[in-house]
Every structure is written in structure tokens, then in C-alpha cells.
Design a protein around this motif. Structure first.
Motif, short mmCIF file in Angstrom:
data_model
loop_
_atom_site.label_atom_id
_atom_site.label_comp_id
_atom_site.label_asym_id
_atom_site.label_seq_id
_atom_site.Cartn_x
_atom_site.Cartn_y
_atom_site.Cartn_z
N THR A 78 0.82 -1.22 0.00
CA THR A 78 0.00 0.00 0.00
C THR A 78 0.85 1.27 0.00
O THR A 78 0.37 2.33 -0.38
CB THR A 78 -0.92 0.00 1.23
OG1 THR A 78 -0.11 -0.12 2.42
CG2 THR A 78 -1.91 -1.15 1.16
N ALA A 79 2.11 1.16 0.42
CA ALA A 79 2.98 2.34 0.43
C ALA A 79 3.65 2.59 -0.90
O ALA A 79 4.30 3.61 -1.10
CB ALA A 79 4.05 2.17 1.52
N CYS A 80 3.52 1.67 -1.82
CA CYS A 80 4.19 1.82 -3.13
C CYS A 80 3.43 2.83 -3.98
O CYS A 80 2.21 2.77 -4.06
CB CYS A 80 4.25 0.47 -3.84
SG CYS A 80 5.05 0.54 -5.46
N PRO A 81 4.13 3.77 -4.62
CA PRO A 81 3.43 4.76 -5.47
C PRO A 81 2.83 4.14 -6.73
O PRO A 81 1.95 4.73 -7.35
CB PRO A 81 4.52 5.77 -5.82
CG PRO A 81 5.80 5.03 -5.65
CD PRO A 81 5.59 4.05 -4.54
N ARG A 82 3.30 2.99 -7.12
CA ARG A 82 2.75 2.33 -8.32
C ARG A 82 1.59 1.46 -7.88
O ARG A 82 1.78 0.39 -7.30
CB ARG A 82 3.85 1.50 -8.98
CG ARG A 82 3.38 0.71 -10.22
CD ARG A 82 3.12 1.63 -11.42
NE ARG A 82 4.28 2.37 -11.82
CZ ARG A 82 5.20 1.93 -12.68
NH1 ARG A 82 5.06 0.73 -13.21
NH2 ARG A 82 6.22 2.68 -13.00
#
Length: 535
Positions: A78-82
């Protein structure tokens, strides 16, 4: 059928569809998870499906097109920008690619080997449609792999346009691979490139002044190595210049008689008169150049006044006497060469009758005129002093030897005595017996040749002193040039490095350059020369 797939572990063949010009393979992905390209975390949540169309290797000369059904995935982190990413196939297909990796390998090999149009024609014959510009763009986009630090290199020039535009080639002496091509051979360009590689410790080069200066400025820590072949070649040029002033010892009595008989050389009276007029013009030009030199004029001023090139002026300034007449013998036919050899052989055996020789040649089936045989026999009578045609004793002189040209005389003096043929030894012995200064010059040249062949640079000082005291003028000038380049010359006569690897790559570069018909730019030429060896 899985054998036609790029990677059977990732794909499954659903069906094949054939048309008149191509085969379409419908393929789907079999991966259960896919890693996010940013955070590298595996995900099993499918977002949607889409279709990719790619070209693959042709099948028996028929184009093969893949309809690849793949998926989009949701990133599990969930923290990934993609948030959403497409399915990756690292072993067979690159992202956004329109062809498989193995087909891209074909493009790379064909493009580097053949270039644009020839490569496109080959791919079309194999069942692919590729435009020349596509291949060229692919070649220019390739990245050279990382290489080890450069420590030993060789530099030399090559011609983009012969005699007009030059570039510089740089070769790794240890791996024998081309490192880079530079757009020119100016000292500033070469020194700038060398300054970017401070790890270089040895640089091999020819005797060109521009490279020596560039290495001193760009890589002062590097040891320059003068190429041994170029040392001998420069010595041969000096020796050839000296032999031009020694024309009389190089001419035999036989050839002097031939010069007096222009018909034997295949020249008409008009051609002989034209040659004499040309010799008179050259003698007059030599005198004019010497007069201007005595008046203190520069070579450029003399060239402008006489309407000739500066190279011509330099050549006349280097002469100590007016240039001798250079006779260019027209090429003889096989029949003419056979007639001459036969007449000389029969003369040495004791037959001095021109009629008998002519009849023997006719019986052997050779079409030759009596006048031709008679001219050669007359020449031999003048050379040997034998007048009567009834004498049958063998000639003590044997077949007459031909005169030496200045270039051939210089090459004979430079050649290793152990590699001389028997007839070359005899010619060399006759030459050395003409004058004491020729024997002295030969001894000096052979001493330097032994230094080059055995890499005994420790004997250079003694050789320089000997030549400066007893050598001829061209050898003294050659020795003065060696002293100006003393460090590189000593390294060339001691270390094992040479320009052989560089010259070989220059020949390879010429072949690649000419395959582009003079239209290949530096960027494409660099890729086609450097990348095949780097990979």
C-alpha cells in the motif's frame, strides 16, 4: 508446439491462425504472480486483461506474429506509489517492446554485421519485414557493456575520406579490442580523451608528431612506445632517398643497353622523345627550386611561384642533384616474358644464333616475330662482347641481371640476411661491391635491424654515435629524428608492445566503413566497430 514459444515456462499456446503471408500464434500468460517493478513485491491480485502484439522469429521463412494475452496487477504494497502495473517477462520480452528478445538479438547481429539496407534485405529473405532505418536506430540505441580499466592502449589515425578527413582509433593492446573512435586526430581531441582515463600506463603509436604531443599533454604518466615497423619503414624511406642519388651503382650494363634501345621496352620513338622532354622539365624545375632556396624563399612561397604543391617542393629541396630519369616499363605480356627468358636461357647455354632461337620458338608453338628475337640477341651481344653467332661455348655471365630500383635496393639492405634467397644474396653482393659507402651504410642499417628484431634497445646509444660520426646524410637525419623521440624509441626497442593489433583493427574498420558506401556517420561506425568485440 511449445517449442515455438519464446519461454514455455511463462506462456501457453492456445491456437495457431495462418494467413497467406504470416502465422499468428495466440498465446496467454501462465504466471500466477508478478513482481511490482518499483517495490519488487510479488502480487497475485489481477486488475484487468489486455492484449500485446509482438513479432517473433520467422517459422520456415514465414513471419510469426504473437497475440499475447496478459494481465495488469494491483501492487500488494500500500505504500508503493505504483498502484497498478503490467505483467513482466524478464526472460523473453522487454516492457513496451514490439518484438521478442530473441528477435531483437537477430536485429542486433544483422545490424552490426551488415548495417541498414543490406541487413534489411537479409531479414526480408529470412521472412521478416524491417526497414533500414529501424536497424540503424536499433544499432545506435545499443549500450556498450562495462569494461575493465584501460592500462595499455594503441592509437592510430584512419580516414573517413581518403587523404581529406581523418579520425582516431583507440585499441586495447591487452584484449585486442577497439575501445573508441574519435571524430578527428587533432592533439586537443586525443589529449582530452586521454585525460579522462588516468589509469593508462602505456600508449603505443606510430611516428606521427600529433599523437606524441597529445599523449604528453593528456597522459603525462604514460610511457609512449614507438612502433617498430614504423621505425623500419621510416629508415627504408631515408635509405630509398639516398639510393636515388646513387643511381649509377644500381644500373647494370645490360639495362643501360636496354635504355638505349627503347623498342625493347615497348616504347615508340615519340614516347621516348616525350620521356626525354619530361626529364628536361624536371631538371629545370629542380634548378628553379634550388635558386629560390638560395634566395631565402620558404617552401610555401616557392610552391605559389611555380604553381606546384608544397610536397613537390619538399621533394626537390631534399635532393642533392637533379632527379634522374625514371623509366616506366609498360607491362609485358606472358608471350613477351617467355620470349625474353627463353632467349636469355639459350644464350647462357651457348646458342648465339637469333634465327635458330626463333625457329625453336616457332616449333614450340609460340607466335613471335623474328625482329623481337633479333633485338634481344643484339642486346646480349653488346652486353657480353660476343659478336659471332656460330660460337657454341656457354656464356660465362649467365642470364643478365636487371638493375635495382632505389626502393628494391633499400628493401634488400633492410632484409634479414637469413631470409635472403640465393639470387638476392648475389644481387646484394654486387651492390655492396660498387662503393665503400654502400657497404658502410648497409652495416649501419643491419645493426639497427638487429636491434628491432631482438628488441635490444640498450645498443641504441652506440648506434646513434656511430651513425652521427660515419653515416651518410639521410641516416644522420634519421638519427636526429630518433633523438627527438628518444623515450618512445627506446621503449619500442625494448617493450613487447607494437601497433600490429591497431593496424589489424584499422583494416577491419575500413571494411566496415566501405560497406556503408561512404554514407556511414561516426555514431553508427563507432557502434559497428566497438560493439561486436565488446560483446
Amino acid at each position: 508446439m511449445d517449442t515455438i514459444l519464446p519461454d514455455p515456462t511463462c506462456f501457453a499456446l492456445q491456437k495457431l491462425r495462418a494467413t497467406a503471408h504470416e502465422i499468428v500464434a495466440v498465446v496467454c500468460s501462465t504466471q500466477t504472480t508478478s513482481a511490482c517493478p518499483l517495490c519488487q513485491r510479488a502480487s497475485s491480485q489481477v486488475h484487468s486483461h489486455y492484449q500485446r502484439t509482438l513479432l517473433d522469429l520467422p517459422w520456415q521463412g514465414i513471419t510469426l506474429r504473437l497475440e499475447l494475452h496478459v494481465r495488469r496487477w494491483r501492487c500488494a504494497d500500500t505504500a508503493c506509489p505504483r498502484r497498478i502495473f503490467t505483467e513482466r517477462f524478464a526472460t523473453s520480452i522487454m516492457p513496451y517492446a514490439r518484438r521478442t528478445d530473441r528477435l531483437t538479438t537477430w536485429f542486433t547481429l544483422v545490424g552490426l554485421a551488415l548495417g541498414g539496407k543490406p541487413g534489411a534485405r537479409l531479414l526480408q529473405a529470412l521472412g521478416l519485414v524491417a526497414k533500414p532505418d529501424t536497424l540503424l536506430r536499433h544499432i545506435r540505441s545499443l549500450q556498450a557493456p562495462a569494461r575493465a580499466p584501460l592500462t595499455h592502449i594503441g592509437v592510430d589515425e584512419f580516414a573517413f575520406r581518403r587523404g581529406r578527413v581523418f579520425g582516431t582509433i583507440i585499441v586495447d593492446l591487452l584484449s585486442h579490442r577497439v575501445v573508441d573512435l574519435l571524430p578527428d586526430c587533432e592533439p586537443a581531441t586525443v589529449s582530452r580523451w586521454l585525460a579522462q582515463h588516468p589509469e593508462i600506463v602505456v600508449v603505443s603509436r606510430d611516428r606521427a608528431i600529433n599523437f606524441g604531443e597529445a599523449i604528453r599533454r593528456g597522459a603525462p604518466q604514460a610511457q609512449q612506445v614507438a612502433d617498430r615497423w614504423h621505425l623500419l619503414e621510416n629508415l627504408a624511406e631515408r635509405l630509398e632517398t639516398w639510393f636515388r642519388d646513387q643511381a649509377r651503382p644500381l644500373r647494370t650494363a645490360h639495362d643501360q643497353l636496354r635504355d638505349a634501345s627503347p623498342t625493347l621496352l615497348g616504347r615508340s620513338k615519340a614516347e621516348e622523345a616525350e620521356g626525354q622532354a619530361e626529364q628536361a622539365r624536371q631538371r629545370q624545375r629542380y634548378e628553379q627550386v634550388q635558386q629560390f632556396k638560395a634566395q631565402g624563399c620558404t617552401a610555401a612561397a616557392i610552391a605559389r611561384h611555380l604553381g606546384v604543391s608544397r610536397q613537390t617542393v619538399y621533394r626537390y629541396l631534399a635532393m642533392t642533384s637533379s632527379p634522374p630519369r625514371r623509366r616506366i616499363t609498360p607491362p609485358q605480356t606472358a608471350q613477351q616474358r617467355h620470349t625474353r627468358r627463353y632467349v636469355e636461357q639459350r644464350w647462357a647455354q651457348g646458342c648465339h644464333n637469333a634465327v635458330q632461337m626463333w625457329r625453336d620458338l616457332k616449333e614450340q608453338g609460340h607466335v613471335v616475330g623474328f625482329r623481337t628475337v633479333s633485338r634481344w640477341v643484339t642486346l646480349l651481344r653488346k652486353a657480353t662482347g660476343i659478336r659471332g653467332y656460330r660460337s657454341t661455348e656457354p656464356s660465362p655471365l649467365g642470364p643478365p641481371s636487371t638493375s635495382l630500383t632505389p626502393r628494391r635496393a633499400a628493401r634488400l639492405c633492410l632484409k634479414d640476411p637469413a631470409h635472403l634467397r640465393r639470387e638476392e644474396r648475389q644481387v646484394l653482393a654486387d651492390l655492396l661491391g660498387q662503393a665503400p659507402e654502400i657497404q658502410t651504410t648497409y652495416d649501419h642499417v643491419q645493426a639497427f635491424g638487429r636491434m628491432v628484431r631482438t628488441r635490444s634497445g640498450q645498443d641504441l646509444d652506440a648506434w646513434l654515435v656511430e651513425v652521427e660520426q660515419r653515416g651518410c646524410a639521410p641516416l644522420r637525419a634519421y638519427a636526429a629524428g630518433l633523438r627527438k623521440d628518444d623515450s618512445a624509441v627506446r621503449a619500442g626497442l625494448t617493450l613487447p608492445y607494437s601497433q600490429g593489433v591497431v593496424e589489424g583493427n584499422v583494416h577491419r574498420l575500413k571494411l566496415i566503413k566501405r560497406s556503408g558506401y561512404g554514407k556511414m556517420g561516426l555514431a553508427t561506425l563507432r557502434q559497428r566497430v566497438v560493439l561486436p568485440q565488446a560483446s
